[in-house]
Design an enzyme around this catalytic site. Structure first.
Site, mmCIF file in Angstrom:
data_model
loop_
_atom_site.group_PDB
_atom_site.id
_atom_site.type_symbol
_atom_site.label_atom_id
_atom_site.label_comp_id
_atom_site.label_asym_id
_atom_site.label_seq_id
_atom_site.Cartn_x
_atom_site.Cartn_y
_atom_site.Cartn_z
ATOM 1 N N GLU A 125 0.515 -0.306 -4.672
ATOM 2 C CA GLU A 125 -0.697 0.511 -4.797
ATOM 3 C C GLU A 125 -0.299 1.977 -4.711
ATOM 4 O O GLU A 125 0.652 2.328 -4.006
ATOM 5 C CB GLU A 125 -1.667 0.149 -3.670
ATOM 6 C CG GLU A 125 -3.020 0.837 -3.722
ATOM 7 C CD GLU A 125 -3.097 2.138 -2.912
ATOM 8 O OE1 GLU A 125 -4.157 2.780 -2.937
ATOM 9 O OE2 GLU A 125 -2.083 2.499 -2.260
ATOM 10 N N GLU A 163 -5.101 3.904 -7.795
ATOM 11 C CA GLU A 163 -6.335 4.525 -7.305
ATOM 12 C C GLU A 163 -6.485 5.940 -7.832
ATOM 13 O O GLU A 163 -5.603 6.788 -7.648
ATOM 14 C CB GLU A 163 -6.364 4.560 -5.776
ATOM 15 C CG GLU A 163 -7.651 5.183 -5.251
ATOM 16 C CD GLU A 163 -7.715 5.280 -3.743
ATOM 17 O OE1 GLU A 163 -8.559 6.072 -3.242
ATOM 18 O OE2 GLU A 163 -6.929 4.594 -3.059
ATOM 19 N N ASP A 195 -1.861 6.409 -5.331
ATOM 20 C CA ASP A 195 -2.976 7.355 -5.399
ATOM 21 C C ASP A 195 -2.637 8.453 -6.397
ATOM 22 O O ASP A 195 -1.523 8.982 -6.392
ATOM 23 C CB ASP A 195 -3.209 8.003 -4.026
ATOM 24 C CG ASP A 195 -3.400 6.973 -2.924
ATOM 25 O OD1 ASP A 195 -4.504 6.408 -2.844
ATOM 26 O OD2 ASP A 195 -2.444 6.742 -2.157
ATOM 27 N N HIS A 203 0.828 -1.212 0.000
ATOM 28 C CA HIS A 203 0.000 0.000 0.000
ATOM 29 C C HIS A 203 0.860 1.258 0.000
ATOM 30 O O HIS A 203 1.636 1.488 0.928
ATOM 31 C CB HIS A 203 -0.896 -0.031 1.239
ATOM 32 C CG HIS A 203 -1.825 1.120 1.364
ATOM 33 N ND1 HIS A 203 -1.740 2.033 2.391
ATOM 34 C CD2 HIS A 203 -2.867 1.505 0.596
ATOM 35 C CE1 HIS A 203 -2.709 2.928 2.266
ATOM 36 N NE2 HIS A 203 -3.404 2.634 1.188
ATOM 37 N N HIS A 206 -1.431 10.829 -1.680
ATOM 38 C CA HIS A 206 -2.689 10.363 -1.101
ATOM 39 C C HIS A 206 -3.623 11.498 -0.711
ATOM 40 O O HIS A 206 -4.790 11.527 -1.114
ATOM 41 C CB HIS A 206 -2.426 9.492 0.124
ATOM 42 C CG HIS A 206 -3.682 9.048 0.809
ATOM 43 N ND1 HIS A 206 -4.244 9.768 1.852
ATOM 44 C CD2 HIS A 206 -4.490 7.980 0.596
ATOM 45 C CE1 HIS A 206 -5.353 9.161 2.237
ATOM 46 N NE2 HIS A 206 -5.528 8.076 1.507
#
Length: 308
Positions: A84, A167, A86, A57, A99
């Site tokens: 992962e 994301e 953002d 993450h 993020h």
């Protein structure tokens, strides 16, 4: 610290083996349109290899500053192929990997630009953001780390031979970010068949955003972040392949209800849960039957569940 040689070596071996096989045990490995149906996708391979897919993450963010190149490099060094991130957008239209919708928590923006509170990402140009220190807040050894552009991030993930769970963050703040994200992915070589079927998943907390991505690129694997009711799940299955919930919101029955549905590509839907950073919770969600675990501490989770 993360020094767990046995766990890292096992993860690295499995990652290398899966690369030779042409993918991972994730839904993206089999690819849209491959003809797989319920019971022939992730579950079978996951059971054979001993655990759910482990996603780093924001990179290995328990051990390096989140969403930086350092964090994904560390995940690679630890043997974890899936990372992962953002994605948000600057004032002048550059997609960046961060993020929060403010720069304050993870950079020195308050010191460099003291008169520009609340320091929103969308209020700063790429030139301004690229000069910020995004590492010192985490530790002196990371001083000078920067907020990467999405293109820089993609190039590093590609260099590391990793896979990406991307994301789209707060799309309501950035009209058209879905199309722009796909454009950058295409320019970076990430929308060819191999990437689309084996190395890329696009997710969002916004069902509308996931629906837009699916409409623009029906071949992409997509995921909705949240925990819809069982009654609502069929509606999500029309435009997404995965439901990725917070671990505190799920049960074994709910996971089974997701698995019972065929997603947008005619395969059994999957569940990747977040954010799990301790062994006990990792084993708990594994027992629920999740397909993947998104974690800041991938070594801890891998050691607990035998994931890859």
């Amino acid at each position: 610290m993360y020094v767990r040689p046995a766990a890292a070596a096992a993860a690295a071996f499995l990652g290398f083996t899966l690369t030779l096989l042409g993918g991972t045990a994730s839904y993206a490995a089999t690819g849209p349109g491959s003809g797989a149906t319920t019971g022939t996708g992730t579950g079978t391979v996951r059971a054979a290899l001993g655990g759910p897919v482990v996603y780093a993450h924001r990179g290995a963010s328990a051990y390096a500053p989140e969403n930086t190149l350092d964090a994904i490099d560390l995940a690679m060094q630890m043997g974890f192929p899936w990372v992962e991130n953002d994605v948000q957008r600057t004032k002048d239209g550059v997609l960046v990997v961060i993020h929060d919708d403010t720069l304050a928590r993870t950079t020195d923006v308050e010191q460099r630009f003291p008169g520009r509170a609340p320091w929103k990402v969308k209020d700063f140009t790429w030139a301004e953001i690229s000069r910020l220190d995004a590492g010192s807040w985490f530790g002196d050894e990371y001083a000078g780390a920067s907020v990467p552009s999405l293109r820089q991030y993609l190039d590093r993930v590609q260099r590391n031979q990793q896979r990406l769970l991307l994301e789209i963050k707060k799309p309501e703040l950035y009209p058209g970010i879905e199309e722009q994200t796909l454009k950058v992915l295409d320019e970076a070589g990430w929308l060819d068949e191999r990437h689309v079927t084996k190395r890329l998943v696009v997710q969002s907390f916004s069902a509308d955003s996931v629906r837009i991505v699916h409409g623009l690129r029906p071949d992409l694997v997509t995921a909705f972040l949240g925990t819809p009711t069982v009654a609502d799940l069929p509606r999500y299955a029309e435009f997404t392949d995965r439901i990725n919930p917070w671990h505190t919101t799920i049960s074994a029955d709910w996971v089974a209800a997701v698995h019972a549905l065929l997603g947008a590509h005619g395969k059994a839907m999957e569940v990747d849960t977040w954010i799990v950073d301790d062994a006990a919770t990792a084993r708990k969600v594994q027992a629920m039957g999740v397909d993947g675990i998104i974690t800041n501490a991938p070594d801890v989770v891998q050691e607990a569940v035998g994931g890859f």
